[in-house]
Design an enzyme around this catalytic site. Structure first.
Site, mmCIF file in Angstrom:
data_model
loop_
_atom_site.group_PDB
_atom_site.id
_atom_site.type_symbol
_atom_site.label_atom_id
_atom_site.label_comp_id
_atom_site.label_asym_id
_atom_site.label_seq_id
_atom_site.Cartn_x
_atom_site.Cartn_y
_atom_site.Cartn_z
ATOM 1 N N GLU A 38 0.864 -1.183 0.000
ATOM 2 C CA GLU A 38 0.000 0.000 0.000
ATOM 3 C C GLU A 38 0.898 1.230 0.000
ATOM 4 O O GLU A 38 1.645 1.455 0.947
ATOM 5 C CB GLU A 38 -0.892 0.000 1.245
ATOM 6 C CG GLU A 38 -1.742 1.261 1.372
ATOM 7 C CD GLU A 38 -2.432 1.375 2.743
ATOM 8 O OE1 GLU A 38 -2.759 0.340 3.359
ATOM 9 O OE2 GLU A 38 -2.627 2.523 3.193
ATOM 10 N N ARG A 92 0.732 10.410 0.506
ATOM 11 C CA ARG A 92 1.083 11.444 1.479
ATOM 12 C C ARG A 92 2.255 12.288 1.026
ATOM 13 O O ARG A 92 2.684 13.182 1.737
ATOM 14 C CB ARG A 92 1.410 10.815 2.842
ATOM 15 C CG ARG A 92 0.216 10.127 3.459
ATOM 16 C CD ARG A 92 0.535 9.566 4.839
ATOM 17 N NE ARG A 92 -0.433 8.537 5.180
ATOM 18 C CZ ARG A 92 -0.310 7.695 6.193
ATOM 19 N NH1 ARG A 92 0.738 7.759 6.985
ATOM 20 N NH2 ARG A 92 -1.231 6.780 6.423
ATOM 21 N N LYS A 112 -10.376 -2.284 6.072
ATOM 22 C CA LYS A 112 -9.213 -1.890 6.873
ATOM 23 C C LYS A 112 -9.722 -1.484 8.260
ATOM 24 O O LYS A 112 -10.748 -0.812 8.373
ATOM 25 C CB LYS A 112 -8.536 -0.695 6.194
ATOM 26 C CG LYS A 112 -7.448 -0.014 7.023
ATOM 27 C CD LYS A 112 -6.703 1.030 6.192
ATOM 28 C CE LYS A 112 -5.809 1.905 7.061
ATOM 29 N NZ LYS A 112 -4.446 2.003 6.533
#
Ligand code: 3PG
Length: 211
Positions: free
Chosen positions: A43, A47, A131
């Site tokens: 993943e 950011r 998640k």
């Protein structure tokens, strides 16, 4: 229309490292090292400004790796990541817009949940692999064990504060399909370009998953 089956897509990938890319070259080296250590999915969080490019590069150049986009907060990012080559999308939480956009746009999606109500909202949209974030802060080990009763059809992918030691505990839960964390890509190893260390961490994590 039904949701894309993220659980089938990530089947067998029990550890999904969470990685924030510093550069495209670094991302390629990290993905290759993780893959060499036996990890088949990553993943990449959105950011940093290079994140989309890093996803595209991994999708293009590291064929053994499923690359997903993380920290996806809106539909533009969701679609952008898919277009860049991400095969799955992860969010730290969830919104009605994202839950249904993933279904309409045929995108494998792991929305983030921390409460039973959020599990219900994700389930209503058809998502079955969720998640759980931030796992350690919300005592997700007990939470996920308790969710086995009411949400038997759902699998979970806890992330947040998990390390190699805690990973073992989570992986014992039958409704934990996979788990994530940044412990496989420590910042000092990234700074030093210590890819053998990342490969070793990956190997250790991959072995946990087969214990
Ligand atoms: C995240 O999205 O930040 C992940 O859950 C990673 O959490 P960690 O850095 O605590 O492993």
């Amino acid at each position: 229309m039904s949701a894309v089956d993220a659980r089938a897509l990530l089947h067998g990938q029990r550890i999904v490292p969470v990685y924030t890319p510093g550069s495209v070259d670094e991302a390629l080296a990290v993905a290759r090292a993780l893959n060499a250590g036996g990890i088949g999915a990553i993943e990449v969080t959105l950011r940093t400004p290079v994140a989309m490019e890093a996803i595209a590069a991994i999708a293009r150049d590291v064929p053994g790796m499923h690359v997903g986009a993380g920290t996806v907060l809106d539909i533009e990012q969701m679609q952008g990541a898919k277009d860049a080559g991400a095969t799955f999308i992860v969010s730290p939480g969830s919104s009605r817009e994202l839950l249904y956009a993933a279904v309409e746009r045929r995108i494998a999606y792991l929305p983030g949940v921390a409460t039973g109500s959020e599990v219900m909202a994700a389930l209503a949209a058809g998502h079955r692999l969720l998640k759980v974030f931030p796992a350690e802060a919300i005592n997700a080990l007990e939470l996920i064990a308790a969710w086995r009763g009411p949400f038997a059809q759902v699998s979970f992918c806890p992330t947040g504060g998990i390390d190699a030691v805690r990973a073992r505990d989570y992986l014992r839960l039958p409704n934990v399909a996979c788990l994530g964390g940044s412990w496989l890509t420590p910042s000092d190893a990234l700074r030093a370009g210590d890819w053998p260390r990342i490969e070793a961490l990956a190997r250790e994590a991959a072995a946990l998953a087969t214990d």
